[in-house]
Design a protein around this motif. Structure first.
Motif, mmCIF file in Angstrom:
data_model
loop_
_atom_site.group_PDB
_atom_site.id
_atom_site.type_symbol
_atom_site.label_atom_id
_atom_site.label_comp_id
_atom_site.label_asym_id
_atom_site.label_seq_id
_atom_site.Cartn_x
_atom_site.Cartn_y
_atom_site.Cartn_z
ATOM 1 N N ARG A 23 0.831 -1.210 0.000
ATOM 2 C CA ARG A 23 0.000 0.000 0.000
ATOM 3 C C ARG A 23 0.863 1.257 0.000
ATOM 4 O O ARG A 23 0.448 2.303 -0.500
ATOM 5 N N LYS A 24 2.059 1.155 0.569
ATOM 6 C CA LYS A 24 2.951 2.314 0.659
ATOM 7 C C LYS A 24 4.145 2.214 -0.295
ATOM 8 O O LYS A 24 4.794 3.217 -0.573
ATOM 9 N N MET A 25 4.459 1.008 -0.753
ATOM 10 C CA MET A 25 5.600 0.777 -1.639
ATOM 11 C C MET A 25 5.107 0.152 -2.940
ATOM 12 O O MET A 25 4.994 -1.056 -3.059
ATOM 13 N N LYS A 26 4.784 0.987 -3.902
ATOM 14 C CA LYS A 26 4.277 0.467 -5.170
ATOM 15 C C LYS A 26 5.388 -0.128 -6.031
ATOM 16 O O LYS A 26 5.115 -0.869 -6.985
ATOM 17 N N ASN A 27 6.644 0.204 -5.713
ATOM 18 C CA ASN A 27 7.770 -0.273 -6.521
ATOM 19 C C ASN A 27 8.435 -1.503 -5.912
ATOM 20 O O ASN A 27 9.625 -1.749 -6.124
ATOM 21 N N ALA A 28 7.678 -2.288 -5.144
ATOM 22 C CA ALA A 28 8.239 -3.469 -4.482
ATOM 23 C C ALA A 28 7.589 -4.739 -5.011
ATOM 24 O O ALA A 28 6.419 -4.742 -5.410
ATOM 25 N N VAL A 29 8.365 -5.827 -5.032
ATOM 26 C CA VAL A 29 7.839 -7.151 -5.360
ATOM 27 C C VAL A 29 8.308 -8.141 -4.293
ATOM 28 O O VAL A 29 9.319 -7.914 -3.615
ATOM 29 N N LEU A 30 7.563 -9.223 -4.176
ATOM 30 C CA LEU A 30 7.921 -10.317 -3.270
ATOM 31 C C LEU A 30 8.223 -11.544 -4.121
ATOM 32 O O LEU A 30 7.390 -11.967 -4.926
ATOM 33 N N VAL A 31 9.415 -12.104 -3.957
ATOM 34 C CA VAL A 31 9.838 -13.282 -4.714
ATOM 35 C C VAL A 31 10.047 -14.436 -3.734
ATOM 36 O O VAL A 31 10.755 -14.285 -2.734
ATOM 37 N N ILE A 32 9.419 -15.586 -4.037
ATOM 38 C CA ILE A 32 9.505 -16.751 -3.158
ATOM 39 C C ILE A 32 10.012 -17.944 -3.966
ATOM 40 O O ILE A 32 9.437 -18.310 -4.992
ATOM 41 N N ALA A 33 11.111 -18.552 -3.499
ATOM 42 C CA ALA A 33 11.666 -19.742 -4.142
ATOM 43 C C ALA A 33 11.420 -20.948 -3.244
ATOM 44 O O ALA A 33 11.734 -20.911 -2.053
ATOM 45 N N GLY A 34 10.862 -22.002 -3.817
ATOM 46 C CA GLY A 34 10.604 -23.211 -3.037
ATOM 47 C C GLY A 34 9.368 -23.920 -3.552
ATOM 48 O O GLY A 34 8.543 -23.333 -4.264
ATOM 49 N N GLU A 35 9.234 -25.179 -3.183
ATOM 50 C CA GLU A 35 8.063 -25.956 -3.573
ATOM 51 C C GLU A 35 7.535 -26.689 -2.349
ATOM 52 O O GLU A 35 8.230 -26.846 -1.343
ATOM 53 N N GLY A 36 6.282 -27.111 -2.424
ATOM 54 C CA GLY A 36 5.693 -27.813 -1.286
ATOM 55 C C GLY A 36 4.196 -27.903 -1.393
ATOM 56 O O GLY A 36 3.572 -27.357 -2.320
#
Length: 370
Positions: free
Chosen positions: A226-239
């Motif tokens: 909501r405050k950081m429009k220039n951010a992404v979240l990257v998640i590596a892994g399986e399950g």
């Protein structure tokens, strides 16, 4: 190294539940590789078959035997195969890892060949209440028992899962040569992932499993976004939680800013491409990837569980387990007040001086040779 090695190589048989992708499995690969380089003969035995990391061991020139134990019905066949392997390989040391392998090796030691048995636990919580009772009842069998963090070791001694007189803390090793911030191209990998080079990347890695509590990261990132429009979240892994977590990101309205990469073998490169590493576990033994991120000179935000605090050594930001707002605040603070290069260099130095491969391997060599 002991005088034994001057006449003929010491033989070490490693036993582990399976060779799936995980911290314990990666740690065993590092251990087996280094022991082989030191002149030990090494055989790795996996109770399960078909693990994704089996080929990694074989590519390193390490012999692997898979017992194909699938449930109780296959246990007897696995037991017979393992006993034959013990007679064939005739190890000087059997070193088991994780609760199923530890209990299996103890069973063999009671009803079969008596070995110099070392049992290693890789977590502060290794199994169900019933399984942990078996740990306690069989704690007298191993020659030595270890755990990977001081907190987990103290917990095991306190609960009498370990015999206090025949156990110790030996940490996980971190390959600080491989996890080196100067060895990969940050911008190039961002382009491969379709991420603009000016985008701020929060990164997490690990099994998509209840223990890792990725819901916390997703809910915190919703507040951050909501405050950081220039951010992404990257998640590596399986399950097994992958469908649920992807659906949750959609429900939270952040699916277009969240990348699920699946299983990856380029964790150093991914760490180098991120701006901040985040870990949200409800419990951990050691928190290996935390140390790897610090070795890569990345700021770290993590929940205060298990051995994470001692690995971090006062660097980064520690948040209470399940504190969504606290986690989101820490993510924003890390972005708004970046860590200095001096602080990040000090964090890497802490990892090198506490957990580097030569330091940890020396402890194992001494234990095997005593």
């Amino acid at each position: 190294m002991s005088s034994h090695l001057n006449s003929s190589p010491m033989k070490i048989m490693y036993l582990i539940t399976g060779l799936r992708v995980g911290g314990a499995e990666h740690q065993l690969l590092l251990l087996a590789e280094n022991m082989k380089l030191q002149g030990f003969e090494v055989l790795v035995v996996a109770m399960e078959s078909g693990g994704a990391m089996a080929d990694r061991f074989k590519m390193a020139g390490i012999e692997v035997l898979e017992l194909n134990i699938k449930g109780v019905k296959k246990l007897l066949n696995g037991y017979i195969t393992f006993k034959k392997a013990l007679n064939y390989f005739s190890p000087d040391v059997v070193h088991s890892h994780m609760i199923h392998a530890n209990l299996f090796a103890r069973l063999i030691n009671v009803f079969g060949r008596k070995n110099k048995l070392i049992s290693t636990a890789h977590n502060i919580r290794e199994g169900s209440g019933m399984m942990m009772k078996f740990y306690r009842f069989t704690s007298f069998i191993p020659y030595w028992s270890t755990n990977v963090s001081r907190e987990a070791f103290s917990h095991f001694v306190g609960k009498k899962y370990f015999d206090a007189k025949r156990s110790s803390y030996i940490p996980n090793a971190i390959d600080t040569n491989r996890f080196n911030p100067g060895l990969s191209d940050k911008i190039h990998l961002k382009k491969q992932l379709g991420i603009d080079e000016n985008t701020y990347v929060f990164f997490s890695a690990g099994r998509l499993h209840e223990q890792k509590n990725y819901q916390l990261i997703l809910r915190a990132f919703q507040l951050v976004h909501r405050k950081m429009k220039n951010a992404v979240l990257v998640i590596a892994g399986e399950g097994n939680l992958e469908p649920y977590l992807k659906n949750l990101s959609l429900t939270l309205g952040i699916s277009d800013k969240t990348l699920f990469l699946g299983r990856r073998d380029d964790i150093p490169e991914l760490l180098n491409s991120c701006d901040c590493f985040v870990l949200s576990s409800t419990y951990e033994g050691f928190g290996l990837v935390i140390g790897e991120a610090m070795a890569m000179m990345k700021p770290v935000i993590a929940t205060n569980c298990g051995g994470v605090k001692e690995v971090m050594g006062g660097f980064g930001r520690l948040i209470n387990v399940n504190d969504v707002h606290g986690f989101a605040s820490a993510m924003l603070a890390t972005y708004e007040s970046p860590s200095s290069v001096t602080d990040l260099e000090s964090a890497r130095r802490h990892i090198v001086e506490s957990y580097s491969v030569p330091l940890v391997m020396k402890q194992w060599t001494q234990l095997y040779s005593n």
